[in-house]
Design an enzyme around this catalytic site. Structure first.
Site, mmCIF file in Angstrom:
data_model
loop_
_atom_site.group_PDB
_atom_site.id
_atom_site.type_symbol
_atom_site.label_atom_id
_atom_site.label_comp_id
_atom_site.label_asym_id
_atom_site.label_seq_id
_atom_site.Cartn_x
_atom_site.Cartn_y
_atom_site.Cartn_z
ATOM 1 N N LYS A 1 44.075 -11.508 100.165
ATOM 2 C CA LYS A 1 44.741 -11.888 101.324
ATOM 3 C C LYS A 1 46.433 -12.314 101.120
ATOM 4 O O LYS A 1 46.638 -13.430 101.189
ATOM 5 C CB LYS A 1 43.881 -13.084 102.090
ATOM 6 C CG LYS A 1 44.092 -12.962 103.738
ATOM 7 C CD LYS A 1 42.971 -13.783 104.223
ATOM 8 C CE LYS A 1 43.424 -13.939 105.828
ATOM 9 N NZ LYS A 1 43.773 -13.219 106.563
HETATM 10 N N1 PMP Z 1 40.803 -7.891 107.851
HETATM 11 C C1 PMP Z 1 41.866 -8.522 107.728
HETATM 12 C C2 PMP Z 1 43.248 -7.388 107.595
HETATM 13 C C3 PMP Z 1 42.201 -9.600 108.146
HETATM 14 O O1 PMP Z 1 43.496 -10.337 108.493
HETATM 15 C C4 PMP Z 1 41.069 -10.428 108.609
HETATM 16 C C5 PMP Z 1 41.267 -11.988 108.947
HETATM 17 N N2 PMP Z 1 41.059 -12.749 107.943
HETATM 18 C C6 PMP Z 1 39.806 -9.885 108.571
HETATM 19 C C7 PMP Z 1 39.845 -8.566 108.067
HETATM 20 C C8 PMP Z 1 38.516 -10.519 109.051
HETATM 21 O O2 PMP Z 1 38.350 -11.590 107.811
HETATM 22 P P1 PMP Z 1 37.388 -12.883 108.183
HETATM 23 O O3 PMP Z 1 36.113 -12.432 108.890
HETATM 24 O O4 PMP Z 1 37.006 -13.614 106.883
HETATM 25 O O5 PMP Z 1 38.373 -13.593 109.066
#
Ligand code: PMP
Length: 301
Positions: free
Chosen positions: A154
């Site tokens: 991320k």
């Molecule tokens: N894909 C992307 C590109 C994201 O930014 C997010 C949000 N964090 C998600 C998927 C979903 O991940 P999570 O369930 O861990 O929030």
């Protein structure tokens, strides 16, 4: 919310500021997390959803950048809970931890950068509508791949890819976009993972499809298994998404938001489908603290 964690201390959020010379601001050299806190139903208390899992992914993102911060997993959890207590939220909220290259260093050379750590919190309700049915389009922007800017990590700089897809979708009157891999399979939304249902099977793009490995995605897969819904992690063609019986997005922001159409093709009946409904109901019951079986996913503030 009034307090932030900055340079090793909890301080008033308005004092938590960085210089315009900060390397992370210039090059996107930072990793972050997005974590939700919920008010516990029937109680004057709140809790945080899958805090430990978010920090495991956060540390993995730093590992991918081959850099470190002077905090271990336990310390990250500890300071986050300390900050959440201090902010004492009376609404649902969102926690944004960030580890960023804090140097005033002109070069983007990661090997010379030192990462600092900070957290802020904001109140947050719905990020995407959960009840109305999302109108999505397939973006003409390709999802960044693992050998460009790894989606699995991320990384702030990678989010320009999401920004372009999201803004173009909104400008065209859609709620969000789905992005495809370089070989033309559905990767994910701009900030959420993609699920669809065909013939009773819940299907989601695999971890090798240039996705962020969502904590909500993992939770939904677990819930499907617990509800005896067959689940398949496999590549999804663009046109397969058009003829799905049901589809939804999952994510910390999105929570579990059903999809009404993709590229103007109505998904299923154009209403929330039964599998999505079952999963959404259980998901919201869990995050409100009503499901004892999943209480290990919640950290009390
Ligand atoms: N894909 C992307 C590109 C994201 O930014 C997010 C949000 N964090 C998600 C998927 C979903 O991940 P999570 O369930 O861990 O929030």
């Amino acid at each position: 919310m009034p307090f932030a964690y900055f340079q090793g201390k909890i301080i008033p959020a308005e004092l938590a500021k960085v210089s315009i010379m900060t390397n992370a601001l210039q090059y996107g050299n930072a990793v972050f997390a997005g974590i939700r806190g919920y008010q516990t139903s029937g109680k004057k208390s709140s809790h945080i959803f899958r805090l430990a899992d978010h920090y495991s992914r956060f540390l993995n993102s730093l590992k991918i950048l081959n850099t470190k911060i002077p905090y271990n997993h336990a310390k990250l959890v500890e300071v986050t809970l300390e900050l959440a207590k201090k902010n004492n939220a009376k609404t649902d909220f969102y926690i944004r931890p960030i580890a960023y290259a804090a140097n005033f260093e002109l070069s983007p050379d990661l090997s010379r950068l030192t990462f600092d750590f900070a957290i802020y919190m904001i109140p947050l309700g719905e990020y995407l509508p959960i009840h109305k049915g999302l109108k999505l389009m397939i973006s003409s922007w390709t999802r960044i791949n693992d050998n460009m800017i790894p989606s699995r990590a991320k990384i702030t700089g990678g989010y320009i890819n999401s920004s372009l897809a999201k803004a173009d979708a909104v400008n065209l009157g859609f709620d969000d976009a789905l992005m495809m891999t370089q070989d033309g399979h559905i990767a994910e939304g701009s900030a959420a993972n993609f699920f669809m249902v065909r013939d009773g099977v819940l299907i989601t793009s695999p971890r090798s499809a240039d996705i962020l490995e969502g904590i909500t995605r993992r939770s939904i897969i677990q819930l499907a298994q617990d509800l005896s819904i067959p689940i398949s992690e496999r590549m999804i063609d663009r046109t397969e998404s058009y003829i799905a019986d049901e589809a939804f997005l999952s994510g910390t922001g999105a929570q579990l938001a059903w999809i009404a159409s993709i590229d103007s093709r109505t998904i299923g009946t154009g209403k929330m489908g039964p599998v999505t409904g079952k999963l959404q109901k259980l998901f919201f019951s869990i995050v409100r603290g009503n499901e004892r079986k999943y209480s290990s996913w919640l950290s009390k503030v």
